[in-house]
Enzyme design. Structure first.
Site, PDB file in Angstrom:
ATOM      1  N   LYS A 186       0.606  -1.238   0.419  1.00  0.00           N
ATOM      2  CA  LYS A 186      -0.012  -0.238  -0.175  1.00  0.00           C
ATOM      3  C   LYS A 186       0.953   1.479  -0.220  1.00  0.00           C
ATOM      4  O   LYS A 186       1.735   1.332   0.337  1.00  0.00           O
ATOM      5  CB  LYS A 186      -0.748  -0.452   1.329  1.00  0.00           C
ATOM      6  N   ARG A 209     -10.035 -11.654   1.727  1.00  0.00           N
ATOM      7  CA  ARG A 209     -11.174 -12.508   0.556  1.00  0.00           C
ATOM      8  C   ARG A 209     -11.098 -13.284   0.963  1.00  0.00           C
ATOM      9  O   ARG A 209     -11.577 -15.022   0.753  1.00  0.00           O
ATOM     10  CB  ARG A 209     -11.142 -11.965  -0.363  1.00  0.00           C
TER      11      ARG A 209
END
Length: 490
Positions: free
Chosen positions: A266, A340
């Protein structure tokens, strides 16, 4: 851990008003003193209360808002707080009024005069929630607020009504504490230990370590954490308060204690907020704590996947293919789409082991949901209208924003992979929806299911009505309400 402020319910005593120290808070909904407490206070302040009630500032107050008379003449109190609250106030308005008192609490304490107001218990709940403070890592501790007394017509009846709310407040505070903790404190080991400690409340808690997860085939989850020094875990919490033959309702949470994005790292700006990426697991833990504290008459299992996503030399790479517990192979397009992967294995495990009557998962899953809904609403995705509508009703009743999002085949088609069964990331367009479609691949058709994307609601940069800036504890109240209304035996 943080605990809600102690609140006492007592009968109203007009004689004690003049000597009351700290703050006095009075409910009103007219331009003149009408209640016994208001008339007494108006006399003591030589008409100042009536003048304040009739002022333009007071008439513009919305339900739950307040104004202060500082150092009122005739009283020993530091301030007299006037809070507009109609007798037919909503639950949300009553909680807002209680929160108005909490924001101004001092070590000298407060007296909130509710008299016979029908929402007195909700007032206390709002006050308790807003009085939260997280400061264990500060060298200089802020002063603790003094005692809070709520003067009511029937103290014992109101106290009994408020007791279950106190359990909910404990659950909310537990969730907030977990989300607010820095990642060097809340490691995967520490997180699991805090959940294991809830065995003393009557929960059955089981911790599955990496070797057990490998035997179960949870390679999607394990792949996320393989670059971290902190071991990945799955924690199972069971509350068996319903009939023995009743299948449990399942809650599943994403517990990424820190998310660097892995190899798909990130940007540095804002990465410090990724301590909150375990918000889904924290909410599940808070709900389970609430159910145990209030002795819920339902069978509920909470499962959380606890990992850390780091860019080590052993870390998972973009382009890797992993085989999930279900057997579905996943091409990892982006290692920052890790939540996920964690949920995929835990969702499948929950269904295989517990055969739940329904299942809801929570995760700070996508930035895309913040683009879509801001910080006002959680995104709700579902394969079952009845469960989804029941949850939305519960969230609405508790004042927790939630909005149903679409799903469909066109979104699901984006999951196709060239080298595996599916990909874990499909690009920017419809990002929160394709993430939900990914999770849907790990939900059996016969299992009623909701996915709650709480990326925008788990932690706020500004104060909200019922919480200071930081972790909100969003979802504990709504899920507790859903279980109470839909799954508890009567």
């Amino acid at each position: 851990m943080s605990h809600p402020i102690a609140i006492q319910f007592q009968a109203f005593s007009p004689e004690a008003l003049q000597k009351q120290t700290g703050r006095i808070a009075l409910l009103f909904d007219a331009d003149r003193p009408t209640s016994p407490a208001a008339r007494r206070l108006n006399a003591l302040t030589k008409g100042a209360l009536a003048r304040a009630m009739a002022s333009e500032a007071a008439t513009k107050l919305k339900p739950g808002d307040s104004l202060d008379l500082a150092f009122p003449a005739g009283l020993a109190a530091d301030a007299l707080q006037l809070i507009r609250l109609p007798r037919r106030a909503t639950v949300t308005e009553a909680r807002k009024a209680g929160a108005a008192v909490a924001r101004s609490l001092t070590p000298a304490g407060a007296l909130l005069i509710a008299e016979a107001h029908p929402q007195a218990a909700e007032l206390s709940f709002g006050l308790a929630l807003r009085a939260y403070d997280f400061s264990p890592h500060k060298s200089s501790q802020p002063p603790s607020p003094g005692p809070v007394v709520i003067a009511v017509a029937e103290p014992e009846a109101i106290a009994a009504k408020a007791a279950p709310m106190a359990a909910v407040a404990e659950g909310v505070f537990f969730t907030r504490d977990l989300v607010n903790e820095p990642a060097n404190i809340l490691t995967t080991d520490d997180f699991a230990a805090r959940l294991a400690a809830m065995q003393e409340l009557g929960l059955e808690v089981e911790i599955l370590e990496e070797d057990q997860l490998a035997k179960l085939g949870m390679n999607a989850l394990l792949g996320v954490g393989q670059g971290s020094e902190s071991p990945s875990k799955v924690v199972v919490m069971q509350w068996n308060g319903g009939p023995k033959d009743q299948p449990p309702f399942a809650l599943v949470g994403k517990g990424v204690v820190f998310d660097t994005g892995g190899i798909s790292i990130k940007p540095a700006g804002g990465m410090e907020d990724m301590t909150m990426d375990m918000g889904g697991a924290a909410t599940v833990a808070g709900v389970m704590r609430t159910l145990a504290l209030r002795g819920a008459k339902a069978n509920v299992v909470g499962l959380v996947g606890i990992v850390e996503n780091m860019p080590d030399g052993r870390a998972q790479r973009p382009g890797d293919v992993v085989r999930s517990m279900k057997g579905v192979t996943i091409e990892v397009i982006n290692t920052d789409a890790e939540g996920r992967l964690v949920l995929a294995d835990v969702l499948w495990y929950a269904q295989e082991r517990f055969k739940p009557s329904g299942m809801i998962n929570l995760a700070t899953l996508t930035g895309a949901i913040i683009v879509a809904l801001g910080h006002e609403n959680t995104g709700v995705f579902s394969n079952d209208d009845a469960l989804c509508n029941a949850f939305l009703k519960a969230a609405g009743a508790e004042g927790e924003g939630a909005w149903r999002m679409p799903m469909g085949q066109a979104y699901d088609d984006k999951l196709k992979s060239r080298v595996a069964d599916i990909v874990n990331s499909c690009g920017r367009d419809g990002g929160s929806i394709t993430a939900a479609q990914f999770l849907r691949r790990f939900v059996k058709d016969e299992t009623p299911w909701c996915h709650l994307d709480i990326a925008g609601t788990a932690l706020l940069k500004t104060d909200s009505t019922l919480a200071p800036k930081g972790a909100t504890g969003w979802g504990v109240m709504a899920l507790n309400r859903l279980i109470r209304d839909k799954y508890e035996s009567k």
